[in-house]
Design a protein around this motif. Structure first.
Motif, mmCIF file in Angstrom:
data_model
loop_
_atom_site.group_PDB
_atom_site.id
_atom_site.type_symbol
_atom_site.label_atom_id
_atom_site.label_comp_id
_atom_site.label_asym_id
_atom_site.label_seq_id
_atom_site.Cartn_x
_atom_site.Cartn_y
_atom_site.Cartn_z
ATOM 1 N N ASP A 26 0.590 -1.173 -0.080
ATOM 2 C CA ASP A 26 -0.038 0.123 -0.011
ATOM 3 C C ASP A 26 0.800 1.138 -0.128
ATOM 4 O O ASP A 26 0.335 2.212 0.742
ATOM 5 C CB ASP A 26 -1.052 -0.208 1.290
ATOM 6 N N CYS A 27 1.930 1.315 -0.800
ATOM 7 C CA CYS A 27 2.722 2.596 -0.857
ATOM 8 C C CYS A 27 2.290 3.439 -1.878
ATOM 9 O O CYS A 27 2.706 4.536 -1.904
ATOM 10 C CB CYS A 27 4.306 2.149 -0.868
ATOM 11 N N HIS A 28 1.463 2.854 -2.783
ATOM 12 C CA HIS A 28 0.851 3.824 -3.856
ATOM 13 C C HIS A 28 1.885 4.216 -5.048
ATOM 14 O O HIS A 28 1.628 5.160 -5.672
ATOM 15 C CB HIS A 28 0.164 4.936 -3.528
ATOM 16 N N LEU A 29 3.177 3.680 -4.979
ATOM 17 C CA LEU A 29 4.150 4.428 -5.788
ATOM 18 C C LEU A 29 3.902 3.944 -7.254
ATOM 19 O O LEU A 29 4.234 4.757 -8.039
ATOM 20 C CB LEU A 29 5.448 3.718 -5.442
ATOM 21 N N CYS A 30 3.246 2.832 -7.237
ATOM 22 C CA CYS A 30 2.908 2.577 -9.076
ATOM 23 C C CYS A 30 1.762 3.457 -9.383
ATOM 24 O O CYS A 30 2.062 3.761 -10.468
ATOM 25 C CB CYS A 30 2.235 1.073 -9.166
ATOM 26 N N GLU A 31 0.870 4.032 -8.635
ATOM 27 C CA GLU A 31 -0.119 4.887 -8.975
ATOM 28 C C GLU A 31 0.632 6.125 -9.200
ATOM 29 O O GLU A 31 0.069 7.238 -10.134
ATOM 30 C CB GLU A 31 -1.145 5.027 -7.722
ATOM 31 N N ASP A 32 1.514 6.535 -8.587
ATOM 32 C CA ASP A 32 2.141 8.068 -8.482
ATOM 33 C C ASP A 32 3.131 7.958 -9.815
ATOM 34 O O ASP A 32 3.016 9.062 -10.337
ATOM 35 C CB ASP A 32 3.175 8.268 -7.189
ATOM 36 N N VAL A 33 3.844 6.835 -10.099
ATOM 37 C CA VAL A 33 4.720 6.993 -11.447
ATOM 38 C C VAL A 33 3.899 6.896 -12.669
ATOM 39 O O VAL A 33 4.477 6.985 -13.749
ATOM 40 C CB VAL A 33 5.666 5.942 -11.280
ATOM 41 N N CYS A 34 2.741 6.315 -12.567
ATOM 42 C CA CYS A 34 2.047 6.088 -13.998
ATOM 43 C C CYS A 34 1.423 7.242 -14.460
ATOM 44 O O CYS A 34 0.522 8.233 -14.191
ATOM 45 C CB CYS A 34 0.793 5.191 -13.689
ATOM 46 N N TYR A 35 2.017 7.766 -15.605
ATOM 47 C CA TYR A 35 1.952 8.977 -16.355
ATOM 48 C C TYR A 35 0.714 8.967 -17.097
ATOM 49 O O TYR A 35 0.147 10.078 -17.464
ATOM 50 C CB TYR A 35 3.031 9.290 -17.208
ATOM 51 N N ARG A 36 0.261 7.648 -17.593
ATOM 52 C CA ARG A 36 -1.067 7.673 -18.033
ATOM 53 C C ARG A 36 -2.407 7.487 -17.189
ATOM 54 O O ARG A 36 -3.488 7.316 -17.553
ATOM 55 C CB ARG A 36 -1.164 6.229 -18.944
ATOM 56 N N LYS A 37 -2.021 7.524 -15.843
ATOM 57 C CA LYS A 37 -2.949 7.496 -14.780
ATOM 58 C C LYS A 37 -4.048 6.273 -14.971
ATOM 59 O O LYS A 37 -5.084 6.091 -14.762
ATOM 60 C CB LYS A 37 -4.064 8.657 -15.013
#
Length: 324
Positions: free
Chosen positions: A308-319
Motif C-alpha cells: 500500500d505504498c501507492h508508488l505504482c499509482e504515482d509514477v503512472c503518467y497515463r493514470k
C-alpha cells in the motif's frame, strides 16, 4: 584535522537519534514522483523533512508513530527494530489469552504489566492481525493518560485504527480503560495463569547472563556501528525487498488463518485502455507485487505482496492505476 573531528562529531550525533533511517526503502528514493508523506503527516513535532530525501531532525522524541505508518519500513525504532517488535508481539500473544497495551508515558507502569509502546498509535494493523492469528480474542488499552498527552496525533491515529479494527474483527473484544481498571484486569489474568500452572520454568543464572550479554551486545553494535549509505539501485536496476511485515504475514499469520486475509483492504484497478504496458510500475514496486508482460499485454497484481505504498499509482503518467 578540524574537518575530520566535525565529521566524526556529526556522525556520532546522528547515531544518538532514536530513529534509524533506511533511505533505500523510501519511495521518494525509488522515484521522484512519489507523493507519500505519511510519516511527515503523523509526526507530532514536525521532525521529518522529505524535501531533500528522508531526513529526521533533533526535535524527534522517538514516539514511533512514523515507524508504524511507513508502508516501506524506511523508518525503524533504534531500541526495537521492526523484526524485534513483531517477534516480541508474537511471543506476547502466544503466552497470553488477553493482551494489554499501554504507553511509556504512564508513571509506574512496567513492561511486565502489559506490552509497553512509545504511544498506542504505534500499534499497527499487522500487529493486531498477528495477535488474532495466535488466538487472541480480547485487547485492552490504557487510554487514561492520552487526554493530557502532547502526542495528540498519536491518540487520533490510535482511535482511527480502533474504529477500523472493530469493523474488521467484530468478534474481538476491544476495551479502553483507566489505570485502576487496567491494573485490576491484569491482576485477574495473572491469577488465572498461576492457577493453571504452578510449575514455573525458572531461568538459571548462566542462562540469564548469556541472554543478557547477547542482547547488550546487539544494543551496543546498533548504537556504535555506522549505518552505511544505501541505494535501491544495483547494476542499473531497482532492487526489490522482502519487507519484514510481508515475511511476518507469510510465515506467522497466513499459515494459521482458515482463509487468506491480505495485509490491506484496498484493491488495485487497471484501466486497460489507458495502460501502455511500459513497465515503470513493475520496476519501482518495492516488493514485486506487480508482474507485467508488455508483449502479451498482461498485468498481474499480487494483493498479498502489496504494501500500500501507492508508488505504482504515482509514477503512472497515463493514470491507468487507481486504488479503491
Amino acid at each position: 584535522m578540524l574537518s575530520q573531528l566535525i565529521k566524526l562529531g556529526t556522525e556520532w550525533a546522528e547515531r544518538q537519534k532514536p530513529i534509524v533511517i533506511h533511505s533505500d526503502r523510501c519511495t521518494h528514493t525509488r522515484h521522484k514522483a512519489s507523493t507519500c508523506n505519511a510519516c511527515q503527516t503523523v509526526c507530532p513535532f514536525d521532525a521529518i523533512n522529505l524535501k531533500d530525501g528522508l531526513c529526521i531532525d533533533w526535535s524527534c522524541t522517538g514516539c514511533g508513530l512514523c515507524t508504524s505508518i511507513c508502508p516501506t519500513e524506511a523508518i525503524e525504532m533504534k531500541v526495537e527494530s521492526n523484526k524485534e517488535y513483531y517477534t516480541t508481539l508474537k511471543a506476547y500473544s502466544e503466552t497470553n489469552e488477553i493482551l494489554f497495551f499501554h504507553c511509556k508515558q504512564m508513571d509506574g507502569m512496567q513492561q511486565e504489566t502489559g506490552k509497553m509502546l512509545s504511544c498506542l498509535g504505534q500499534l499497527d494493523d499487522l500487529g493486531v492481525q498477528l495477535a488474532i492469528a495466535n488466538g487472541i480474542t480480547e485487547f485492552n488499552f490504557l487510554t487514561e493518560p492520552c487526554s493530557s498527552c502532547q502526542l495528540k496525533q498519536g491518540f487520533q491515529l490510535f482511535k482511527q485504527k480502533l474504529v477500523k479494527w472493530r469493523e474488521r474483527w467484530p468478534m474481538i473484544k476491544w476495551h479502553e480503560m483507566d489505570k485502576k481498571t487496567y491494573l485490576s484486569q491484569i491482576i485477574q489474568e495473572q491469577g488465572k495463569k498461576e492457577e493453571q500452572s504452578d510449575d514455573l520454568n525458572l531461568m538459571d543464572r548462566r542462562e540469564f547472563f548469556k541472554i543478557f550479554g547477547k542482547e547488550t551486545k546487539q544494543i551496543i553494535v546498533r548504537s556504535v556501528v555506522k549505518q552505511k549509505e544505501q541505494s535501491p539501485w544495483k547494476d542499473g536496476q531497482l532492487v526489490s525487498q522482502k519487507s519484514i511485515r510481508l515475511q511476518v504475514y507469510e510465515h506467522w499469520i497466513k499459515p494459521k488463518q482458515k482463509e487468506s486475509i491480505p495485509m490491506m483492504d484496498k484493491s488495485l484497478k487497471l484501466n486497460e485502455e489507458q495502460c501502455t504496458y511500459c513497465g515503470i510500475c513493475e520496476k519501482v514496486c518495492p516488493t514485486e507485487a506487480i508482474k507485467l508482460t508488455e508483449s502479451e499485454k498482461n498485468f498481474t497484481w499480487i494483493q498479498e505482496q502489496c504494501i500500500d505504498c501507492h508508488l505504482c499509482e504515482d509514477v503512472c503518467y497515463r493514470k491507468a492505476i487507481t486504488f479503491l
